[in-house]
Enzyme design. Structure first.
Site, mmCIF file in Angstrom:
data_model
loop_
_atom_site.group_PDB
_atom_site.id
_atom_site.type_symbol
_atom_site.label_atom_id
_atom_site.label_comp_id
_atom_site.label_asym_id
_atom_site.label_seq_id
_atom_site.Cartn_x
_atom_site.Cartn_y
_atom_site.Cartn_z
ATOM 1 N N HIS A 89 -3.615 8.846 0.507
ATOM 2 C CA HIS A 89 -3.570 7.600 0.091
ATOM 3 C C HIS A 89 -5.088 7.067 -0.604
ATOM 4 O O HIS A 89 -6.083 7.605 0.172
ATOM 5 C CB HIS A 89 -3.197 6.494 0.899
ATOM 6 C CG HIS A 89 -3.852 6.452 2.125
ATOM 7 N ND1 HIS A 89 -4.558 5.177 2.393
ATOM 8 C CD2 HIS A 89 -4.385 7.284 3.086
ATOM 9 C CE1 HIS A 89 -4.929 5.331 3.663
ATOM 10 N NE2 HIS A 89 -5.003 6.633 4.094
ATOM 11 N N HIS A 133 0.750 -1.127 0.088
ATOM 12 C CA HIS A 133 0.037 0.054 0.139
ATOM 13 C C HIS A 133 0.727 1.225 -0.158
ATOM 14 O O HIS A 133 1.751 1.207 0.666
ATOM 15 C CB HIS A 133 -0.934 -0.028 1.375
ATOM 16 C CG HIS A 133 -1.884 1.060 1.160
ATOM 17 N ND1 HIS A 133 -2.933 1.468 0.034
ATOM 18 C CD2 HIS A 133 -2.313 1.968 2.043
ATOM 19 C CE1 HIS A 133 -3.442 2.483 0.363
ATOM 20 N NE2 HIS A 133 -3.179 2.667 1.467
ATOM 21 N N CYS A 153 -3.820 2.426 -5.591
ATOM 22 C CA CYS A 153 -3.016 3.494 -4.680
ATOM 23 C C CYS A 153 -1.558 3.721 -5.419
ATOM 24 O O CYS A 153 -1.058 4.754 -5.080
ATOM 25 C CB CYS A 153 -3.147 2.872 -3.461
ATOM 26 S SG CYS A 153 -2.076 1.310 -3.156
#
Length: 230
Positions: free
Chosen positions: A72, A60, A161
Site C-alpha cells: 500500500h 485506505h 493510495c
C-alpha cells in the site's frame, strides 16, 4: 514548462483536502494507542485482492500479496530524512503521515494485514462493484504492485493510495475520493455566497491589517476569480 498558477492552485486544493479530512489522522490512523480487537481471516484473502479499510472520512487501499503481506502507498516524511530502512519500515505514525502528505513524499511499502488495517474492518474487492470496471487477473495485479514497491511522490489529488490500487487492478489510475472532493469544491465555488463571503473577509482584512498590497490584492483577486468561475 509548468504553469506556476496551476501548481499553486493544485497545492492549495491538496491542502484543503488534507484539512477537510484531518479527522482521518486522529481516528483509526496508524500510530495511535488503539485496541486492535478485530481478527482478520487472512485465509479468505487471495493474492491480488484489493483490501479496503474505511476511515472516518477517507478510505485506505492496498493490494494483498499473500502470506499476510499487503502492498500500500503511505506518506512518510522520514523517507526524506532517514536512509535507515529499519526506521522507515516501522508502522507510520500520525506525525510522519501528515508531514509526509505536506512534503509530498511516500512509499509503496509492505506491511502485515493487521498493521495495514490497524484495528479496522477490511472490505475485499469492493471497488469492483463501485467502479464497475473489469479487473485484471489477480496474479498480474499482485505483480504490478510488487514492481511499484519503493519511494514515490505523493499527491492527495493526483497520486494517492487509491490511484496506486486502481492502476494495479484496472490498468487506469483513478481516485473517486479525490474526484468527489473536487466536485464538492466546484459546488462551493459556483455558490454566489462564496463570492460575498470572500469579499467580506477581504474587506475585514483590510480594516484590521490596513491598506497594503498583501491585503488589497487578495481582497480583489479572490472574489473576482470566484465570480468568474461561478
Amino acid at each position: 514548462m509548468k504553469n506556476p498558477m496551476l501548481e499553486a492552485l493544485s497545492l492549495l486544493l491538496e491542502k484543503l483536502l488534507l484539512i477537510s479530512n484531518f479527522k482521518l489522522f486522529s481516528s483509526g490512523a496508524p500510530g495511535e494507542d488503539k485496541g486492535r480487537n478485530i481478527v482478520h481471516e487472512i485465509n479468505s484473502f487471495h493474492r491480488g485482492d484489493v483490501l479496503e479499510v474505511p476511515r472516518t472520512h477517507l478510505t485506505h487501499y492496498g493490494i494483498y500479496l499473500g502470506d499476510n503481506r499487503v502492498a500500500h502507498m503511505m506518506p512518510d516524511i522520514l523517507l526524506t530524512l532517514k536512509e535507515n530502512k529499519e526506521l522507515t519500515q516501522k508502522v507510520v505514525s500520525n506525525k510522519r503521515l501528515i508531514l509526509g502528505v505536506i512534503g509530498r513524499v511516500a512509499s509503496v511499502r509492505v506491511d502485515t494485514v493487521d498493521d495495514f488495517a490497524y484495528g479496522a474492518e477490511i472490505l475485499v474487492n469492493h471497488l469492483d462493484k463501485s467502479l464497475k470496471m473489469k479487473a485484471l487477473l489477480n496474479e498480474e495485479v499482485a505483480q504490478r504492485a510488487e514492481k511499484l514497491l519503493g519511494t514515490t511522490t505523493y499527491s492527495l489529488l493526483w497520486n494517492n493510495c487509491e490511484h496506486f490500487v486502481t492502476y494495479c487492478r484496472y490498468d487506469i489510475a483513478v481516485s473517486p475520493q479525490a474526484d468527489k472532493f473536487c466536485e464538492n469544491l466546484k459546488i462551493i465555488i459556483r455558490d454566489q455566497r462564496s463570492v460575498l463571503a470572500s469579499a467580506f473577509l477581504g474587506l475585514a482584512s483590510i480594516i484590521c491589517l490596513g491598506l497594503a498590497s498583501y491585503t488589497t490584492l487578495p481582497a480583489i483577486f479572490i472574489p473576482f476569480c470566484l465570480w468568474m468561475a461561478g
